[in-house]
Design a protein around this motif. Sequence first.
Motif, mmCIF file in Angstrom:
data_model
loop_
_atom_site.group_PDB
_atom_site.id
_atom_site.type_symbol
_atom_site.label_atom_id
_atom_site.label_comp_id
_atom_site.label_asym_id
_atom_site.label_seq_id
_atom_site.Cartn_x
_atom_site.Cartn_y
_atom_site.Cartn_z
ATOM 1 N N ARG A 40 1.824 5.940 -1.347
ATOM 2 C CA ARG A 40 1.610 4.488 -1.325
ATOM 3 C C ARG A 40 0.624 4.122 -2.434
ATOM 4 O O ARG A 40 -0.463 4.689 -2.524
ATOM 5 C CB ARG A 40 1.064 4.063 0.032
ATOM 6 N N ASP A 42 0.027 0.592 -3.128
ATOM 7 C CA ASP A 42 -0.601 -0.543 -2.467
ATOM 8 C C ASP A 42 0.321 -0.968 -1.327
ATOM 9 O O ASP A 42 1.227 -0.218 -0.945
ATOM 10 C CB ASP A 42 -0.908 -1.692 -3.446
ATOM 11 N N GLU A 43 0.122 -2.151 -0.797
ATOM 12 C CA GLU A 43 0.882 -2.602 0.371
ATOM 13 C C GLU A 43 2.393 -2.660 0.121
ATOM 14 O O GLU A 43 3.183 -2.468 1.037
ATOM 15 C CB GLU A 43 0.376 -3.976 0.803
ATOM 16 N N HIS A 44 2.797 -2.898 -1.126
ATOM 17 C CA HIS A 44 4.214 -3.101 -1.420
ATOM 18 C C HIS A 44 4.831 -2.079 -2.374
ATOM 19 O O HIS A 44 6.043 -2.086 -2.558
ATOM 20 C CB HIS A 44 4.434 -4.510 -2.000
ATOM 21 N N GLU A 62 9.185 -1.040 -5.283
ATOM 22 C CA GLU A 62 8.468 -2.130 -4.640
ATOM 23 C C GLU A 62 9.292 -2.651 -3.470
ATOM 24 O O GLU A 62 10.506 -2.858 -3.602
ATOM 25 C CB GLU A 62 8.277 -3.240 -5.672
#
Length: 141
Positions: A40, A42-44, A62
Motif C-alpha cells: 500500500r 496510500d489509501e488509494h 489506483e
Amino acid sequence: MSSSLLESVDIKAPVAVSWALWSDVSLWPKFLSHVRAVQRIDEHRFAWQLSLPGADKEFVAELTEVVPEDRIAWKTTQGVHHAGVVTFHRLSDEMSRVTLQIEYEPEGFVEHLGAVTNLDSALTNYDLGEFQKLAEATAAA
C-alpha cells in the motif's frame, strides 16, 4: 491490441466473507498465483510485483471505485496498462459469486501468446479457484 478477461466463481461463503478476504491487500499473494507482493502506497494506490511466465512486472494501481460488499475497481497509473473490477454477488445467505473482469495490454511474445491461447484465462480461473478455497475454508471456520 488490448485483451480482456471475464471469469466468475461461485463460493460457499457469504458475500461478507468474500468481500473481507478480497479487500485485504495482504492476502492477495495467497490466492493470486502471479502476485509476489502488494504494498500500500496510500489509501488509494498500491505497488504490485508480479511474476508471470516469461516476465516479471511492476506497476502502480489506483483504486477507482470501492463499494463495500459490491465492487472494487482499479486502473494502473505507472507501468503496464491494466484495469479491472471485481464484483461480489449474493446468491443466498451462504453463497456468493465473485466475478473478475480485466482489461490489459499484452507486452511481448509470451503475453500475446497467453492472450491468443487463453492461457491468461486459465491462470485467472486457477486464481479464482484458490480464492474459492480460501473463502470456503474461512466461512467454515
